[in-house]
Design a protein around this motif. Structure first.
Motif, PDB file in Angstrom:
ATOM      1  N   GLN A  98       1.022  -1.270   0.179  1.00  0.00           N
ATOM      2  CA  GLN A  98       0.023   0.031   0.079  1.00  0.00           C
ATOM      3  C   GLN A  98       0.821   1.315  -0.031  1.00  0.00           C
ATOM      4  O   GLN A  98       0.429   2.218   0.102  1.00  0.00           O
ATOM      5  N   GLY A  99       2.478   1.123   0.043  1.00  0.00           N
ATOM      6  CA  GLY A  99       3.122   2.279   0.041  1.00  0.00           C
ATOM      7  C   GLY A  99       2.709   3.198   1.177  1.00  0.00           C
ATOM      8  O   GLY A  99       2.964   4.328   1.130  1.00  0.00           O
ATOM      9  N   LEU A 100       2.605   2.464   2.444  1.00  0.00           N
ATOM     10  CA  LEU A 100       2.570   3.210   3.544  1.00  0.00           C
ATOM     11  C   LEU A 100       3.984   3.383   4.127  1.00  0.00           C
ATOM     12  O   LEU A 100       4.676   2.457   3.898  1.00  0.00           O
ATOM     13  N   ARG A 101       4.128   4.611   4.991  1.00  0.00           N
ATOM     14  CA  ARG A 101       5.425   4.700   5.619  1.00  0.00           C
ATOM     15  C   ARG A 101       5.292   4.225   6.986  1.00  0.00           C
ATOM     16  O   ARG A 101       4.343   4.083   7.614  1.00  0.00           O
ATOM     17  N   LEU A 102       6.405   3.593   7.578  1.00  0.00           N
ATOM     18  CA  LEU A 102       6.424   3.103   8.759  1.00  0.00           C
ATOM     19  C   LEU A 102       7.310   3.668  10.028  1.00  0.00           C
ATOM     20  O   LEU A 102       8.244   4.046   9.608  1.00  0.00           O
TER      21      LEU A 102
END
Ligand SMILES: Cc1ncc(COP(=O)(O)O)c(C=O)c1O
Length: 381
Positions: A98-102
């Motif tokens: 999903q291309g989330l930053r973590l």
């Protein structure tokens, strides 16, 4: 979405837009503005709030979990999303897809992300969280440089941000603890950048610190409660007055309304509700309200809260049950079945605030809002 048997939560678009503009003014055009929409946007409805926020120029969104981030993507929201909370190892693939930053602070997470970046041929952007004294998530300052070095040697991983979080800024007008946290952050960041490249995105602020210490060293502010039109605490408001800072004119975004499920005449000396905790002192008219603690109307509001009916205050009588409570409407003439009841928000010239409910229930406004059951429909007005 339509009102259901338990009523509706109304979201004021105008109030939200107003608050976003107030914070943008404070944050300035050059720093990034992250809207914290975790916990179902503090109970306001994550998809509804995120859509308006991004359209109004909020740059990033902050969520608690990969699931919340994925829900934003499914709703077509493409803005950068940072997962602020814990991402279990089993959820990392979804985060990468999903291309989330973590937010990262465990070596196991870094190793798993590196493997996923290789397998899925994706770049994964991470924000390293630094422990500065909240003792929640974070890498100790002494380990920061080695932790970041380990990430940087792994292809596919990019250290995009360095974050931390204040522990004791809302509860007091004395701010030496957050100042010490800022100092720990600055020293650790200086040491890190002396040993390698600069970290592009630096962030530590919440609503209270954005108002009280607009720190020049940070280039992103994470604003939660203020977006929703609430001051974090009385102490933050008082600190603003004491420091002669500008008082932001915030407008509450959420109202919670339902309808009378039954009107009932009750004699004097009747014991009301579970446990018979209230005895009427006069012939009384009760409104049965079809909302209870399942919906997020705290049981601590039993015998303490008021609701608004036709612009008049009506006290809650007896215990709040799972799906119902009763209010004394004897002094409100002319009521009928399904007349509106305001649990939170304005009605006529009266208003029940989240702070009122919080002080009656012995908690904070954040909890009152965040615990409104997500099943209650959110309607943007
Ligand atoms: C990591 C983090 N950043 C920012 C915020 C936003 O705080 P506030 O709602 O006080 O602005 C929170 C809220 O709990 C948080 O946990």
């Amino acid at each position: 979405m339509k009102e259901t048997a338990v009523g509706r939560v109304e979201i004021s678009r105008a109030a939200l837009v107003h608050n976003i503009r107030e914070f943008r003014r404070l944050i300035g055009p050059r720093r990034k503005f992250l809207g914290v929409v975790k916990a179902n946007a503090y109970g306001h409805g994550i998809v509804e709030i995120a859509g308006i926020a991004v359209a109004e120029g909020v740059d990033w969104l902050g969520v608690n979990s990969v699931e919340e981030g994925a829900a934003l993507r499914r709703a077509g929201i493409e803005a950068p999303v940072l997962v602020l909370g814990y991402s279990p190892l089993a959820s990392l693939e979804e985060a990468v897809v999903q291309g989330l930053r973590l937010t990262v602070y465990n070596r196991e997470t870094v190793a798993r992300l590196a493997a996923l970046a290789g397998r899925l041929r994706k770049t994964v952007r991470v924000h390293v969280k630094l422990e500065t004294g909240t003792w929640r998530q974070g890498v100790p300052a002494k380990d920061l440089t080695a932790f970041v070095r380990d990430i940087r040697r792994r292809p596919g991983l990019v250290v995009e941000g360095l974050s931390s979080h204040f522990a004791n800024i809302e509860d007091t007008t004395k701010h030496d603890y957050p100042r010490r946290q800022l100092e720990i952050y600055r020293m650790a960041c200086r040491e890190l950048e002396a040993a390698g490249p600069r970290v592009p995105v630096k962030h530590m602020s919440c609503t209270a610190s954005t108002i009280l210490f607009p720190e020049p060293g940070f280039n992103m502010a994470r604003v939660g409660i203020g977006l929703y039109g609430l001051w974090p605490s009385k102490e933050t408001y008082l600190s603003c007055l004491l420091d002669q800072k500008e008082l932001l004119a915030l407008e509450p975004v959420l109202s919670w309304r339902t309808r009378i499920a039954q009107l009932k005449k009750v004699p004097a000396r009747a014991d009301i509700g579970y446990g018979c905790t209230y005895r009427t002192t006069r012939p009384t008219v009760l409104a049965v309200v079809p909302v209870g603690y399942f919906d997020g109307y705290d049981r601590g509001l039993s015998n303490t809260a008021h609701v608004l009916v036709k612009g008049r205050r009506a006290p809650v009588r007896g215990r709040v049950a799972m799906d119902f409570f009763m209010a004394d409407v004897t002094d409100v003439p002319g009521l009928k079945l399904e007349d509106e009841v305001t649990l939170l928000g304005a009605g006529g010239r009266e208003r029940i605030t989240a702070e009122d409910l919080a002080s009656w229930a012995g908690t904070i406004s954040y909890e009152i809002l965040a615990r409104i059951n997500p099943l209650v429909p959110r309607i943007v007005v």
